[in-house]
Write a protein that holds these residues in place. Structure first.
Motif, PDB file in Angstrom:
ATOM      1  N   LEU A   1       0.829  -1.201   0.000  1.00 61.08           N
ATOM      2  CA  LEU A   1       0.000   0.000   0.000  1.00 61.08           C
ATOM      3  C   LEU A   1       0.861   1.248   0.000  1.00 61.08           C
ATOM      4  CD1 LEU A   1      -2.808  -0.965   2.530  1.00 61.08           C
ATOM      5  CD2 LEU A   1      -2.941  -0.943   0.034  1.00 61.08           C
ATOM      6  N   ARG A   2       1.930   1.231   0.783  1.00 63.52           N
ATOM      7  CA  ARG A   2       2.825   2.390   0.828  1.00 63.52           C
ATOM      8  C   ARG A   2       3.398   2.671  -0.560  1.00 63.52           C
ATOM      9  NH1 ARG A   2       4.924   4.487   5.263  1.00 63.52           N
ATOM     10  NH2 ARG A   2       4.488   2.576   6.434  1.00 63.52           N
ATOM     11  N   GLU A   3       3.771   1.602  -1.286  1.00 63.13           N
ATOM     12  CA  GLU A   3       4.319   1.780  -2.628  1.00 63.13           C
ATOM     13  C   GLU A   3       3.254   2.312  -3.582  1.00 63.13           C
ATOM     14  OE1 GLU A   3       5.801  -2.055  -3.512  1.00 63.13           O
ATOM     15  OE2 GLU A   3       7.634  -1.825  -2.320  1.00 63.13           O
ATOM     16  N   ARG A   4       2.037   1.802  -3.457  1.00 66.19           N
ATOM     17  CA  ARG A   4       0.956   2.270  -4.321  1.00 66.19           C
ATOM     18  C   ARG A   4       0.710   3.761  -4.117  1.00 66.19           C
ATOM     19  NH1 ARG A   4      -3.665  -1.442  -5.847  1.00 66.19           N
ATOM     20  NH2 ARG A   4      -2.800  -3.531  -5.905  1.00 66.19           N
ATOM     21  N   VAL A   5       0.625   4.173  -2.838  1.00 72.05           N
ATOM     22  CA  VAL A   5       0.374   5.582  -2.538  1.00 72.05           C
ATOM     23  C   VAL A   5       1.531   6.440  -3.043  1.00 72.05           C
ATOM     24  CG1 VAL A   5       0.095   7.254  -0.666  1.00 72.05           C
ATOM     25  CG2 VAL A   5      -1.110   5.065  -0.570  1.00 72.05           C
ATOM     26  N   GLY A   6       2.765   5.944  -2.902  1.00 71.87           N
ATOM     27  CA  GLY A   6       3.926   6.690  -3.357  1.00 71.87           C
ATOM     28  C   GLY A   6       3.914   6.947  -4.847  1.00 71.87           C
ATOM     29  N   VAL A   7       3.317   6.044  -5.613  1.00 71.24           N
ATOM     30  CA  VAL A   7       3.237   6.234  -7.064  1.00 71.24           C
ATOM     31  C   VAL A   7       2.510   7.531  -7.396  1.00 71.24           C
ATOM     32  CG1 VAL A   7       2.167   5.324  -9.161  1.00 71.24           C
ATOM     33  CG2 VAL A   7       3.422   3.796  -7.649  1.00 71.24           C
ATOM     34  N   TYR A   8       1.523   7.890  -6.583  1.00 73.11           N
ATOM     35  CA  TYR A   8       0.717   9.079  -6.858  1.00 73.11           C
ATOM     36  C   TYR A   8       1.175  10.286  -6.047  1.00 73.11           C
ATOM     37  CZ  TYR A   8      -2.252   5.661  -9.099  1.00 73.11           C
ATOM     38  OH  TYR A   8      -2.705   4.657  -9.912  1.00 73.11           O
ATOM     39  N   GLY A   9       2.375  10.191  -5.444  1.00 79.18           N
ATOM     40  CA  GLY A   9       2.914  11.312  -4.703  1.00 79.18           C
ATOM     41  C   GLY A   9       2.199  11.578  -3.397  1.00 79.18           C
ATOM     42  N   GLY A  10       1.558  10.550  -2.837  1.00 79.08           N
ATOM     43  CA  GLY A  10       0.807  10.723  -1.603  1.00 79.08           C
ATOM     44  C   GLY A  10       1.601  10.347  -0.365  1.00 79.08           C
ATOM     45  N   ASP A  11       0.933  10.397   0.769  1.00 79.00           N
ATOM     46  CA  ASP A  11       1.527  10.050   2.064  1.00 79.00           C
ATOM     47  C   ASP A  11       0.765   8.880   2.659  1.00 79.00           C
ATOM     48  OD1 ASP A  11       3.295  12.288   1.938  1.00 79.00           O
ATOM     49  OD2 ASP A  11       1.612  13.571   2.512  1.00 79.00           O
ATOM     50  N   PHE A  12       1.501   7.969   3.291  1.00 75.99           N
ATOM     51  CA  PHE A  12       0.888   6.785   3.892  1.00 75.99           C
ATOM     52  C   PHE A  12       1.487   6.560   5.267  1.00 75.99           C
ATOM     53  CE2 PHE A  12       0.651   2.248   4.815  1.00 75.99           C
ATOM     54  CZ  PHE A  12      -0.676   1.967   4.550  1.00 75.99           C
ATOM     55  N   ASP A  13       0.634   6.267   6.233  1.00 78.44           N
ATOM     56  CA  ASP A  13       1.105   6.036   7.595  1.00 78.44           C
ATOM     57  C   ASP A  13       0.262   4.928   8.218  1.00 78.44           C
ATOM     58  OD1 ASP A  13       2.697   6.925  10.037  1.00 78.44           O
ATOM     59  OD2 ASP A  13       0.650   7.091  10.790  1.00 78.44           O
ATOM     60  N   ALA A  14       0.926   3.953   8.822  1.00 75.67           N
ATOM     61  CA  ALA A  14       0.243   2.846   9.497  1.00 75.67           C
ATOM     62  C   ALA A  14       0.985   2.568  10.796  1.00 75.67           C
ATOM     63  CB  ALA A  14       0.230   1.601   8.601  1.00 75.67           C
ATOM     64  N   ARG A  15       0.267   2.651  11.905  1.00 78.73           N
ATOM     65  CA  ARG A  15       0.930   2.457  13.196  1.00 78.73           C
ATOM     66  C   ARG A  15      -0.092   2.071  14.258  1.00 78.73           C
ATOM     67  NH1 ARG A  15       3.643   7.947  14.484  1.00 78.73           N
ATOM     68  NH2 ARG A  15       4.097   7.805  12.240  1.00 78.73           N
ATOM     69  N   ARG A  16       0.434   1.498  15.366  1.00 78.86           N
ATOM     70  CA  ARG A  16      -0.414   1.178  16.499  1.00 78.86           C
ATOM     71  C   ARG A  16      -0.838   2.451  17.223  1.00 78.86           C
ATOM     72  NH1 ARG A  16       2.987  -2.879  19.957  1.00 78.86           N
ATOM     73  NH2 ARG A  16       4.670  -1.600  19.113  1.00 78.86           N
ATOM     74  N   ARG A  17      -2.033   2.434  17.778  1.00 79.08           N
ATOM     75  CA  ARG A  17      -2.538   3.564  18.541  1.00 79.08           C
ATOM     76  C   ARG A  17      -2.168   3.402  20.007  1.00 79.08           C
ATOM     77  NH1 ARG A  17      -8.758   3.684  17.306  1.00 79.08           N
ATOM     78  NH2 ARG A  17      -8.602   5.773  18.242  1.00 79.08           N
ATOM     79  N   LEU A  18      -1.947   4.527  20.675  1.00 79.02           N
ATOM     80  CA  LEU A  18      -1.541   4.478  22.076  1.00 79.02           C
ATOM     81  C   LEU A  18      -2.609   3.820  22.946  1.00 79.02           C
ATOM     82  CD1 LEU A  18       0.106   8.014  22.505  1.00 79.02           C
ATOM     83  CD2 LEU A  18       1.242   5.791  22.278  1.00 79.02           C
TER      84      LEU A  18
END
Length: 277
Positions: free
Chosen positions: A245-262
């Motif tokens: 998904l990060r690579e897909r978003v990068g193709v369109y010049g976007g930002d991607f973030d995936a992380r655990r919530r506190l």
């Protein structure tokens, strides 16, 4: 004497010019040949790059299709086993969903693999001609319904002015939601999931919040329910999906973030620009 000397000089000059012209022609032909060779190399390099990009796209599509549908099949089969003796009608409905997901998976795989190795007799039909419509945010409702039927409560919020999107961005946004919900179904413990799609002026924003404990990155989490325990896969599988998904978003010049919530759970967030030059 003078006339003979002039004629001799003229002959020498003509010969020299002829030799120079022949050399120039040979040099020109050599330059053209070298340029043609360079152009051919460039075409071959561009073709290899295009093939590599297409293979990466197909690999990403295969992961999305298999991970999503097989996860649903495992969860539904586990749920059917739990209620087989007490709620036979619900068990039959769950097994029907397993069969439908399996058929969909096989159909999608057959056509995607047909892109890699089409039939020798040319009988393989074009991919878009025989499959379902391309994934799109306009088809988000049926996707949410499938997860809800599998036991994952999902709340969807759409803000802004929904409008037609570029096909690649539309598919990417759909895949982000699909992958995040698939991982929430596999790793969650029954907590609610919130999906937010916001149509901003210059970007599309997508966010998926899983309120329950998550093992996306840590490899540990809360106890899953009986129907979901069998669906607990290796953690690195989810990581490969998020990387794609990060690579897909990068193709369109976007930002991607995936992380655990506190406070527990997991958050997947993406921004896809709509006015990229």
């Amino acid at each position: 004497m003078i006339a003979a000397a002039v004629a001799c000089v003229a002959a020498v000059v003509a010969a020299a010019l002829g030799v120079a012209l022949a050399r120039a022609r040979r040099g020109h032909r050599a330059a053209l040949g070298e340029r043609g060779w360079l152009l051919e190399r460039e075409r071959e390099s561009a073709a290899r790059t295009a093939v590599d990009a297409e293979r990466a796209r197909i690999a990403a599509e295969l992961h999305d299709i298999v991970s999503h549908n097989v996860s649903l099949m495992v969860v539904q089969a586990g749920a059917a086993r739990e209620v087989l003796s007490t709620l036979p009608e619900e068990a039959a409905a769950a097994m029907g969903a397993v069969e439908a997901a399996g058929r969909t998976t096989m159909t999608e795989l057959r056509h995607l693999l047909g892109l890699l190795a089409p039939a020798q007799d040319g009988s393989e039909e074009p991919y878009a001609a025989a499959t379902e419509p391309q994934p799109s945010l306009t088809r988000l409702g049926p996707l949410i319904d499938r997860f809800a039927f599998a036991g994952l409560p999902v709340e969807v919020r759409v803000s802004g002015d929904p409008r037609p999107l570029p096909a690649g961005i539309d598919v990417t946004a759909y895949r982000i939601i699909q992958e995040a919900l698939t991982n929430a179904l596999k790793h969650g413990d029954g907590g609610k999931v919130e999906v937010t799609v916001r149509y901003a002026e210059h970007a599309l924003r997508v966010e998926v919040l899983d309120s329950g404990p998550s093992v996306f990155a840590a490899g540990t989490g809360g106890e899953a329910g009986p129907a979901r325990a069998a669906a607990q896969p290796a953690v690195d599988g989810a990581g490969r999906g998020l990387l794609g998904l990060r690579e897909r978003v990068g193709v369109y010049g976007g930002d991607f973030d995936a992380r655990r919530r506190l406070g527990g759970g997991y958050r997947v967030r993406a921004r896809l620009p709509l006015d990229r030059p």
